[in-house]
Scaffold this motif. Structure first.
Motif, PDB file in Angstrom:
ATOM      1  N   HIS A  39       0.868  -1.174   0.000  1.00 51.41           N
ATOM      2  CA  HIS A  39       0.000   0.000   0.000  1.00 51.41           C
ATOM      3  C   HIS A  39       0.910   1.230   0.000  1.00 51.41           C
ATOM      4  N   MET A  40       1.195   1.738  -1.194  1.00 53.78           N
ATOM      5  CA  MET A  40       2.188   2.803  -1.341  1.00 53.78           C
ATOM      6  C   MET A  40       1.792   4.088  -0.628  1.00 53.78           C
ATOM      7  N   ASP A  41       0.498   4.357  -0.489  1.00 54.44           N
ATOM      8  CA  ASP A  41       0.058   5.576   0.184  1.00 54.44           C
ATOM      9  C   ASP A  41       0.398   5.584   1.667  1.00 54.44           C
ATOM     10  N   SER A  42       0.639   4.418   2.252  1.00 56.72           N
ATOM     11  CA  SER A  42       0.947   4.360   3.679  1.00 56.72           C
ATOM     12  C   SER A  42       2.448   4.453   3.963  1.00 56.72           C
ATOM     13  N   LEU A  43       3.278   4.460   2.923  1.00 62.85           N
ATOM     14  CA  LEU A  43       4.730   4.546   3.104  1.00 62.85           C
ATOM     15  C   LEU A  43       5.165   5.991   3.309  1.00 62.85           C
ATOM     16  N   SER A  44       6.222   6.181   4.080  1.00 64.79           N
ATOM     17  CA  SER A  44       6.806   7.518   4.204  1.00 64.79           C
ATOM     18  C   SER A  44       7.428   7.887   2.860  1.00 64.79           C
ATOM     19  N   SER A  45       7.761   9.127   2.672  1.00 73.23           N
ATOM     20  CA  SER A  45       8.335   9.540   1.378  1.00 73.23           C
ATOM     21  C   SER A  45       9.670   8.834   1.125  1.00 73.23           C
ATOM     22  N   ARG A  46      10.468   8.638   2.165  1.00 69.89           N
ATOM     23  CA  ARG A  46      11.742   7.937   1.996  1.00 69.89           C
ATOM     24  C   ARG A  46      11.512   6.468   1.633  1.00 69.89           C
ATOM     25  N   ALA A  47      10.582   5.811   2.330  1.00 72.83           N
ATOM     26  CA  ALA A  47      10.282   4.410   2.040  1.00 72.83           C
ATOM     27  C   ALA A  47       9.694   4.266   0.636  1.00 72.83           C
ATOM     28  N   ASN A  49      10.283   6.202  -1.963  1.00 74.30           N
ATOM     29  CA  ASN A  49      11.402   6.349  -2.905  1.00 74.30           C
ATOM     30  C   ASN A  49      12.243   5.073  -2.975  1.00 74.30           C
ATOM     31  N   ASN A  50      12.515   4.459  -1.821  1.00 67.89           N
ATOM     32  CA  ASN A  50      13.280   3.208  -1.796  1.00 67.89           C
ATOM     33  C   ASN A  50      12.517   2.079  -2.477  1.00 67.89           C
ATOM     34  N   TYR A  51      11.210   2.013  -2.269  1.00 72.57           N
ATOM     35  CA  TYR A  51      10.381   0.981  -2.895  1.00 72.57           C
ATOM     36  C   TYR A  51      10.419   1.119  -4.413  1.00 72.57           C
ATOM     37  N   LEU A  52      10.226   2.340  -4.903  1.00 72.28           N
ATOM     38  CA  LEU A  52      10.250   2.563  -6.348  1.00 72.28           C
ATOM     39  C   LEU A  52      11.638   2.297  -6.923  1.00 72.28           C
ATOM     40  N   LEU A  53      12.678   2.636  -6.177  1.00 74.74           N
ATOM     41  CA  LEU A  53      14.050   2.367  -6.609  1.00 74.74           C
ATOM     42  C   LEU A  53      14.295   0.863  -6.710  1.00 74.74           C
ATOM     43  N   ALA A  54      13.892   0.118  -5.683  1.00 73.58           N
ATOM     44  CA  ALA A  54      14.091  -1.337  -5.693  1.00 73.58           C
ATOM     45  C   ALA A  54      13.350  -1.977  -6.861  1.00 73.58           C
ATOM     46  N   ARG A  55      12.131  -1.517  -7.134  1.00 72.76           N
ATOM     47  CA  ARG A  55      11.368  -2.059  -8.270  1.00 72.76           C
ATOM     48  C   ARG A  55      12.059  -1.747  -9.588  1.00 72.76           C
TER      49      ARG A  55
END
Length: 75
Positions: A39-47, A49-55
């Protein structure tokens, strides 16, 4: 992988873990449901960014993710 549309903000029992391919042990993990939806809306902005980077770097810097039981201790 897809972002979950409807998800609660409660702590997740699962995490989506992207292993590091560089051998440095810099794996990334994110709360998800049992099917691996984050649930991307529940992630902090840093998390987020890291999630999108990892993907974006799967197969290059990070391996394919897996769903694992969360290690968070709930009180």
């Amino acid at each position: 992988m897809r972002a979950a549309v409807n998800s609660s903000a409660a702590p997740s029992a699962f995490e989506l873990r992207f292993p590091s391919l560089s051998g440095t042990g810099r794996a990334l993990s994110f709360p998800c449901d049992a099917s691996g939806s984050v649930h991307m809306d529940s992630l902090s902005s840093r998390a987020l960014n890291n999630y999108l980077l990892a993907r974006a770097l799967m197969g290059r810097d990070y391996g394919w993710p897996s769903v694992q039981a969360s290690c968070q201790v709930q009180t």
